[in-house]
Design a protein around this motif. Structure first.
Motif, PDB file in Angstrom:
ATOM      1  N   GLY A 180       0.794  -1.226   0.000  1.00 20.45           N
ATOM      2  CA  GLY A 180       0.000   0.000   0.000  1.00 20.45           C
ATOM      3  C   GLY A 180       0.824   1.273   0.000  1.00 20.45           C
ATOM      4  O   GLY A 180       0.263   2.366   0.139  1.00 20.45           O
ATOM      5  N   TYR A 181       2.151   1.150  -0.165  1.00 21.02           N
ATOM      6  CA  TYR A 181       3.024   2.323  -0.172  1.00 21.02           C
ATOM      7  C   TYR A 181       3.457   2.658  -1.595  1.00 21.02           C
ATOM      8  O   TYR A 181       3.223   1.903  -2.517  1.00 21.02           O
ATOM      9  CB  TYR A 181       4.261   2.084   0.702  1.00 21.02           C
ATOM     10  N   GLY A 182       4.147   3.778  -1.733  1.00 21.76           N
ATOM     11  CA  GLY A 182       4.674   4.188  -3.041  1.00 21.76           C
ATOM     12  C   GLY A 182       4.288   5.612  -3.352  1.00 21.76           C
ATOM     13  O   GLY A 182       3.107   5.949  -3.408  1.00 21.76           O
ATOM     14  N   ALA A 183       5.287   6.472  -3.548  1.00 20.17           N
ATOM     15  CA  ALA A 183       5.034   7.896  -3.799  1.00 20.17           C
ATOM     16  C   ALA A 183       4.237   8.083  -5.077  1.00 20.17           C
ATOM     17  O   ALA A 183       4.642   7.610  -6.137  1.00 20.17           O
ATOM     18  CB  ALA A 183       6.359   8.651  -3.878  1.00 20.17           C
ATOM     19  N   ARG A 184       3.126   8.772  -4.991  1.00 22.54           N
ATOM     20  CA  ARG A 184       2.260   9.032  -6.144  1.00 22.54           C
ATOM     21  C   ARG A 184       1.852  10.495  -6.252  1.00 22.54           C
ATOM     22  O   ARG A 184       1.713  11.019  -7.347  1.00 22.54           O
ATOM     23  CB  ARG A 184       0.988   8.169  -6.041  1.00 22.54           C
ATOM     24  N   GLN A 185       1.601  11.150  -5.116  1.00 17.68           N
ATOM     25  CA  GLN A 185       1.070  12.510  -5.159  1.00 17.68           C
ATOM     26  C   GLN A 185       2.086  13.466  -5.763  1.00 17.68           C
ATOM     27  O   GLN A 185       3.274  13.421  -5.454  1.00 17.68           O
ATOM     28  CB  GLN A 185       0.698  12.986  -3.752  1.00 17.68           C
ATOM     29  N   ILE A 186       1.596  14.350  -6.636  1.00 14.24           N
ATOM     30  CA  ILE A 186       2.445  15.355  -7.275  1.00 14.24           C
ATOM     31  C   ILE A 186       1.853  16.735  -7.021  1.00 14.24           C
ATOM     32  O   ILE A 186       0.672  16.977  -7.282  1.00 14.24           O
ATOM     33  CB  ILE A 186       2.557  15.100  -8.791  1.00 14.24           C
ATOM     34  N   VAL A 187       2.664  17.632  -6.489  1.00 13.16           N
ATOM     35  CA  VAL A 187       2.287  19.024  -6.301  1.00 13.16           C
ATOM     36  C   VAL A 187       3.029  19.853  -7.330  1.00 13.16           C
ATOM     37  O   VAL A 187       4.264  19.777  -7.425  1.00 13.16           O
ATOM     38  CB  VAL A 187       2.651  19.507  -4.874  1.00 13.16           C
ATOM     39  N   THR A 188       2.306  20.621  -8.120  1.00 14.00           N
ATOM     40  CA  THR A 188       2.926  21.450  -9.146  1.00 14.00           C
ATOM     41  C   THR A 188       3.281  22.810  -8.573  1.00 14.00           C
ATOM     42  O   THR A 188       2.417  23.502  -8.003  1.00 14.00           O
ATOM     43  CB  THR A 188       1.991  21.619 -10.349  1.00 14.00           C
ATOM     44  N   LEU A 189       4.537  23.182  -8.655  1.00  8.48           N
ATOM     45  CA  LEU A 189       5.003  24.465  -8.136  1.00  8.48           C
ATOM     46  C   LEU A 189       4.713  25.579  -9.143  1.00  8.48           C
ATOM     47  O   LEU A 189       4.756  25.351 -10.356  1.00  8.48           O
ATOM     48  CB  LEU A 189       6.505  24.411  -7.856  1.00  8.48           C
ATOM     49  N   ALA A 190       4.456  26.753  -8.631  1.00  9.04           N
ATOM     50  CA  ALA A 190       4.184  27.909  -9.479  1.00  9.04           C
ATOM     51  C   ALA A 190       5.351  28.876  -9.305  1.00  9.04           C
ATOM     52  O   ALA A 190       5.307  29.807  -8.520  1.00  9.04           O
ATOM     53  CB  ALA A 190       2.866  28.565  -9.083  1.00  9.04           C
ATOM     54  N   ARG A 191       6.430  28.647 -10.044  1.00  5.49           N
ATOM     55  CA  ARG A 191       7.614  29.502  -9.953  1.00  5.49           C
ATOM     56  C   ARG A 191       7.360  30.807 -10.692  1.00  5.49           C
ATOM     57  O   ARG A 191       6.658  30.855 -11.690  1.00  5.49           O
ATOM     58  CB  ARG A 191       8.818  28.800 -10.580  1.00  5.49           C
ATOM     59  N   GLN A 192       8.013  31.867 -10.197  1.00  4.11           N
ATOM     60  CA  GLN A 192       7.925  33.167 -10.884  1.00  4.11           C
ATOM     61  C   GLN A 192       8.992  33.243 -11.974  1.00  4.11           C
ATOM     62  O   GLN A 192      10.003  32.578 -11.895  1.00  4.11           O
ATOM     63  CB  GLN A 192       8.116  34.306  -9.903  1.00  4.11           C
TER      64      GLN A 192
END
Length: 396
Positions: free
Chosen positions: A384-396
């Motif tokens: 049940g483990y394993g990195a999946r979530q992705i957060v998109t950064l908003a760089r200037q």
């Protein structure tokens, strides 16, 4: 009335300032992984995707490599990556399966597809034809025969050599030796195809020697076979920034260009490359949390069955930062620690451990920089483990 109006005005201005401050903070959270982690206190692993870094890397390749650049989808097939590369002007993609063809077509319907996985079933070949393949590769006669009449189709024969300089060798599975490569090039011409040659020097090659050796061999093979190559695909193998100093990719491109000019002279073929790791690695960081610490042993919320899968096979990256729960980097004395992932398998362990600050605690975060290649693509759901979530950064 004047005093009451002034009071309301001050309150309105204060509210406006608070709203503006909140917006500034929100924008900061979206730009900085440390601030995001401090605010969210997430207990699950998370990737931070920076589209600006991806665009910059794509621009570097397309501006400096002396030929066509095709992204190797296997490194990271996330839709945001393919969309970002298409928007950046990437018009060619190296695909290894029918699924990857479909993924690219969704992002870039008119892109050129190079199907350079050299072993295929007849069903895969039929599906690939429907997707409109620009270039095929082969490394044995039986696979060439499967393609049938070629009629002007580009076929790149894959060469393998015993060349050092990579983190691990790709020649143990695919590739033909020099003599067989020459015979296959002649067979491509006999079947009406456009003969090209391809090779892969291995992965994470920081020096140009591997490419130079392959290029000299390719020129010799083509000359002995009496074949003028349509194109020469110099593969991937370009290094990501896993340790200092950062790799000088333009210098590698220049070395490849010089080697081709010296080896081929007036018979110089057009060049192609297929970067995967170097194209996408820097666009992602991976944040993991310490679940527990016992002496010099720590347990993380992801490991080799997830976003750190490749750490079993190549040298560990030195670009790891420890953050406390408030996002403040930990510093001071450090020592090498044993690092386990979260699963029930005792093999879920980073082979070399990590050198980390002695003051780290349960609940801290480890931020792994440059983790976009062969990370989410290899993550399993074991236990049940394993990195999946992705957060998109908003760089200037």
């Amino acid at each position: 009335m004047t005093g009451e109006f002034a009071s309301h005005k001050r309150q309105a201005e204060a509210a406006g300032e608070q709203e503006a401050q909140a917006m500034v903070l929100q924008q900061a959270f979206q730009r900085d992984p440390a601030l995001w982690l401090a605010r969210m206190r997430l207990d699950d692993p998370v990737f931070f995707f920076d589209p600006a870094r991806l665009r910059a890397t794509a621009a570097l390749f397309m501006a400096h490599f002396p030929g066509e650049v095709t992204y190797a989808v296997k490194a990271n097939p996330e839709g945001a990556v393919l969309d970002g590369l298409a928007a950046a002007g990437m018009a060619g993609f190296d695909v290894a399966s029918v699924e990857e063809m479909a993924q690219v077509r969704r992002a870039a319907p008119e892109a050129r597809l190079h199907y350079h996985n050299p072993v295929r079933s007849m069903t895969e070949i039929a599906a690939a034809r429907r997707f409109g393949i620009t270039s095929w590769s082969v490394d044995r006669r039986s696979e060439l025969d499967k393609l049938g009449p070629l009629e002007g189709t580009e076929v790149a024969v894959r060469l393998k050599l015993p060349v050092a300089g990579a983190a691990y060798d790709f020649g143990s599975k695919f590739g033909a030796g020099p003599e067989e490569t020459g015979a296959l090039l002649r067979a491509v011409v006999a079947k009406g195809g456009m003969p090209s040659l391809t090779f892969h020097p291995g992965t994470q090659c920081r020096e140009a020697k591997a490419w130079e050796t392959y290029i000299r061999a390719a020129a010799g093979i083509a000359a002995c076979a009496g074949i003028r190559l349509h194109r020469l695909n110099v593969g991937g193998g370009f290094p990501a920034h896993r340790e200092e100093p950062a790799p000088d990719l333009p210098a590698l491109f220049s070395a490849i260009d010089r080697a081709v000019a010296a080896a081929f002279g007036k018979n110089r073929p057009a060049l192609v490359c297929e970067p995967g790791r170097a194209m996408v690695a820097e666009a992602f960081d991976l944040a993991l949390r310490i679940k527990a610490r016992e002496g010099e042993t720590i347990f993380l919320n992801d490991g080799i069955y997830g976003g750190l899968a490749e750490w079993r096979d190549i040298a560990p990256s030195t670009r790891v930062t420890v953050l406390d729960p408030d996002g403040v980097p930990r510093s001071g004395e450090s020592r090498r620690m044993t690092v386990f992932g979260p699963t029930c398998d005792s093999l879920d362990r980073l082979p070399d451990g990590l050198r980390l600050p002695v003051g780290l605690e349960e609940g801290d975060y480890l931020l792994f920089r440059g983790c976009g290649a062969y990370s989410s693509a290899l993550a399993t759901r074991f236990n049940g483990y394993g990195a999946r979530q992705i957060v998109t950064l908003a760089r200037q």
